[in-house]
Design an enzyme around this catalytic site. Structure first.
Site, short mmCIF file in Angstrom:
data_model
loop_
_atom_site.label_atom_id
_atom_site.label_comp_id
_atom_site.label_asym_id
_atom_site.label_seq_id
_atom_site.Cartn_x
_atom_site.Cartn_y
_atom_site.Cartn_z
N ASP A 27 0.72 -1.21 0.06
CA ASP A 27 0.08 -0.29 0.21
C ASP A 27 0.73 1.28 -0.09
OD1 ASP A 27 -2.33 -1.69 0.10
OD2 ASP A 27 -2.16 -1.66 2.31
N LYS A 72 1.83 2.15 -5.16
CA LYS A 72 2.39 1.64 -6.36
C LYS A 72 1.53 1.82 -7.73
CE LYS A 72 2.43 -2.34 -4.38
NZ LYS A 72 2.06 -2.05 -2.94
N GLY A 125 -4.41 -4.28 -3.84
CA GLY A 125 -5.38 -3.12 -4.17
C GLY A 125 -4.64 -1.91 -4.61
N HIS A 126 -4.58 -1.63 -5.89
CA HIS A 126 -3.78 -0.51 -6.60
C HIS A 126 -4.87 0.63 -6.82
CE1 HIS A 126 -0.28 -3.55 -7.18
NE2 HIS A 126 -0.76 -3.45 -5.94
N GLN A 169 1.98 -6.02 -3.23
CA GLN A 169 2.26 -6.29 -1.79
C GLN A 169 3.68 -5.36 -1.54
OE1 GLN A 169 1.39 -9.47 -3.39
NE2 GLN A 169 -0.36 -8.54 -3.07
P1 GDP Z 1 -0.77 0.43 -3.42
O1 GDP Z 1 -1.40 -0.92 -3.05
O2 GDP Z 1 0.72 0.50 -3.35
O3 GDP Z 1 -1.18 0.82 -4.88
O4 GDP Z 1 -1.65 1.44 -2.75
P2 GDP Z 1 -3.07 1.62 -2.06
O5 GDP Z 1 -3.74 2.17 -3.55
O6 GDP Z 1 -3.60 0.55 -1.50
O7 GDP Z 1 -2.86 2.88 -1.09
C1 GDP Z 1 -2.28 4.08 -1.47
C2 GDP Z 1 -3.25 4.99 -1.16
O8 GDP Z 1 -2.78 6.35 -1.07
C3 GDP Z 1 -4.20 5.32 -2.02
O9 GDP Z 1 -5.77 5.70 -1.66
C4 GDP Z 1 -3.87 6.35 -3.01
O10 GDP Z 1 -4.92 7.04 -3.51
C5 GDP Z 1 -3.12 7.17 -1.95
N1 GDP Z 1 -2.14 7.94 -2.31
C6 GDP Z 1 -1.04 7.62 -3.10
N2 GDP Z 1 -0.15 8.59 -3.16
C7 GDP Z 1 -0.42 9.64 -2.48
C8 GDP Z 1 0.04 10.72 -1.93
O11 GDP Z 1 1.15 11.18 -2.35
N3 GDP Z 1 -0.63 11.47 -1.15
C9 GDP Z 1 -1.78 11.14 -0.66
N4 GDP Z 1 -2.54 12.12 -0.02
N5 GDP Z 1 -2.65 10.09 -1.03
C10 GDP Z 1 -1.88 9.08 -1.82
P1 IMO Z 2 -1.12 -4.31 -2.45
O1 IMO Z 2 -0.50 -4.66 -3.72
C1 IMO Z 2 -0.90 -4.73 1.92
C2 IMO Z 2 -1.01 -8.80 3.55
C3 IMO Z 2 -2.42 -9.23 4.09
C4 IMO Z 2 -1.71 -10.07 5.18
C5 IMO Z 2 -0.80 -10.79 4.51
C6 IMO Z 2 -1.13 -12.14 3.79
O2 IMO Z 2 -2.33 -3.53 -2.40
O3 IMO Z 2 0.19 -3.43 -1.70
P2 IMO Z 2 -2.58 -12.64 1.57
O4 IMO Z 2 -4.06 -12.34 1.40
O5 IMO Z 2 -1.59 -12.70 0.75
O6 IMO Z 2 -2.52 -14.18 2.25
O7 IMO Z 2 -2.30 -11.99 3.08
O8 IMO Z 2 -0.31 -9.81 3.67
N1 IMO Z 2 -1.30 -8.22 2.31
C7 IMO Z 2 -1.17 -6.88 1.74
N2 IMO Z 2 -1.04 -5.78 2.66
N3 IMO Z 2 -1.14 -4.54 0.62
C8 IMO Z 2 -1.27 -5.56 -0.20
O9 IMO Z 2 -1.10 -5.48 -1.47
C9 IMO Z 2 -1.37 -6.71 0.48
N4 IMO Z 2 -1.57 -8.02 -0.04
C10 IMO Z 2 -1.41 -8.92 1.06
O10 IMO Z 2 -2.95 -8.14 4.96
O11 IMO Z 2 -1.01 -9.68 6.47
MG MG Z 3 -2.72 -1.54 -1.81
#
Ligand code: GDP
Ligand code: IMO
Ligand code: MG
Length: 421
Positions: free
Chosen positions: A12, A15, A39-40, A221
């Site tokens: 999270d 990415k 979840g991107h 991840q």
């Molecule tokens: P990912 O799994 O690495 O793609 O990240 P996620 O989408 O799960 O979580 C990142 C969250 O931070 C999302 O809600 C993005 O919209 C938000 N986000 C990403 N970059 C920034 C930033 O520079 N500032 C803020 N405020 N939000 C950001």
């Molecule tokens: P993105 O790509 C954050 C965590 C789960 C759990 C562990 C194992 O959005 O960054 P799994 O479902 O793979 O068996 O869970 O890994 N986990 C993540 N945490 N971002 C993710 O993906 C994750 N995918 C799995 O919360 O601790």
């Molecule tokens: Mg994510």
């Protein structure tokens, strides 16, 4: 030439946004591991979309998006996602390709994930319950079914045979789940997926590379969730680090050039497991609220804390990171003091390496404090105009990691990215 974007923390890191931003410089955007546990989040205009299976380059009509063999695929999630992106005018029959070697997540894998977590009691991993672990177990256990199998005349028999094995395992767990609905959706989705571009991923990508095309590999991840190098057993079931790019796409290591590591300006983790810099106080609550730190896949509140340079240094080493993008700098805008963990205390002794089995050790983070910038940076577009306090914070990180922070993300929007020269 292949560049890689991957997470350096526990996922999270942002990415999705960064891949979407850089996609314009590439011809192919490829996912190499993980599945719908990812979840991107990205913004198309002011509309938010969260991708779980499809690479984050999908909104660039002229780019090839590839789901590589290292991914585990939930066809139900994929179909829903294809329908969601179609509303933005994306035609997945034109720019989405799936390797025939990609392993399938079956409805019984999801049930097994649940059963396994339940059986662990207090020690549960905090899995997203998407069937990731059981699907990868069937891959390494040489039982799994792959996307290419969908096209075989005996797919149904193969499916029934594996499902029966799973039902026995579920029985051993003493776990019952009605999977009728999941199965119905699974078979409906299979029909849909059979209409997509199912290809030989390794020849496909190597021919493109030989023709001078540029590939961006998108990690899911984070490095600290890597099955080998993460905080085992509190990890996911794939190699989230750069080594996974070769095996997850079928490309040779010497094709890889830049490895761009993403870190937040602070740190979060969702699920169980060690997190030395976790803040269980009002500062942690503040970060969660300001950063909207709730899981993109499960909605669970994310654990929040200060940036951990010991873990980041380890992640840079394992991945061979060449550049860092620091996201969510804007979330620290109103803080008067910032802390950076640059060593751990283990039984009173200072250590700067990530130890084995962190979950069994009592680790205390040691911090260096910095003055906060206390300014709204979300509209700043040049690094020269960033506050001096931010530059001091970044310089410390650069020095500690020996890898430059090359970009600062200062908001969720597509263009909120500031280059540091
Ligand atoms: P990912 O799994 O690495 O793609 O990240 P996620 O989408 O799960 O979580 C990142 C969250 O931070 C999302 O809600 C993005 O919209 C938000 N986000 C990403 N970059 C920034 C930033 O520079 N500032 C803020 N405020 N939000 C950001
Ligand atoms: P993105 O790509 C954050 C965590 C789960 C759990 C562990 C194992 O959005 O960054 P799994 O479902 O793979 O068996 O869970 O890994 N986990 C993540 N945490 N971002 C993710 O993906 C994750 N995918 C799995 O919360 O601790
Ligand atoms: Mg994510």
């Amino acid at each position: 030439m292949v560049d890689v974007i991957l997470g350096l923390q526990w996922g999270d890191e942002g990415k999705g946004k960064i891949v979407d931003y850089f996609a314009k410089n590439y011809d192919v955007i490829a996912r190499f591991q993980g599945g719908p546990n990812a979840g991107h989040t990205l913004y198309v205009g002011d509309k938010k979309i969260v991708l779980h299976q499809i690479p984050s380059g999908i909104f660039h009509a002229d780019k090839i998006n590839l789901i590589g063999n290292g991914v585990v695929l939930d066809v139900v999630t994929l179909r829903k996602e294809c329908n969601a992106v179609a509303e933005f005018g994306v035609d997945v029959t034109k720019n989405l390709f799936i390797s025939e070697r990609t392993h399938l997540i079956l409805p019984t894998h999801r049930a097994l994930d649940k059963a396994s977590e339940l059986s662990k009691g207090q020690d549960k991993i905090g899995s997203t319950l998407k069937g990731i672990g059981p699907a990868y177990m069937d891959k390494t256990g040489r039982n799994g079914l792959r996307v290419g199998d969908l096209l075989q005349p005996d797919f149904l028999q193969q499916y029934e045979s594996l499902k029966n094995k799973h039902l026995q395992l579920l029985n051993n767990f003493n776990f019952e789940e009605d999977i009728t609905q999941w199965e119905q959706e699974f078979f409906e989705s299979i029909q849909f997926v059979k209409g997509l571009n199912i290809i030989n991923g390794e020849y496909f990508i190597n021919k493109l590379l030989n023709n001078g095309k540029k590939v961006l590999a998108e990690g899911a991840q984070g490095s600290m969730l890597d099955v080998d190098f993460g905080t085992f057993p509190f990890v996911t079931s794939s190699n989230t680090t750069s080594a996974g790019v070769c095996s997850g796409l079928g490309i040779a290591p010497q094709k890889i050039k830049d490895i761009i590591g993403i870190t937040k300006a602070y740190c979060t983790r969702v699920g169980s497991g060690p997190f030395p810099t976790e803040l269980l106080d009002e500062t942690g609550d503040f970060l969660r609220k300001a950063g909207n730190e709730f899981g993109s896949t499960t909605g669970r509140p994310r654990r929040c804390g200060w940036i951990d340079l010991v873990a980041l240094h380890f992640a840079c080493m394992i991945n061979g990171v060449t550049k860092i993008v620091m996201t969510k700098a804007d979330i620290l805008d109103s803080m008067t003091e910032l802390k950076v963990c640059d060593s751990y205390l283990l039984n009173g002794e200072k250590i700067t390496e990530v130890p084995y089995q962190m979950n069994r050790l009592s680790i205390e983070p040691a911090y260096t404090s910095f003055k906060g910038w206390n300014t709204d940076v979300s509209k700043v577009s040049a690094y020269a105009d960033m506050p001096q306090e931010m530059k001091t914070y970044i310089n410390h990180i650069n020095q500690f990691l020996g890898v430059p922070v090359s970009y600062i993300s200062n908001g969720p929007g597509r263009e909120q990215l500031v280059s540091i020269n």
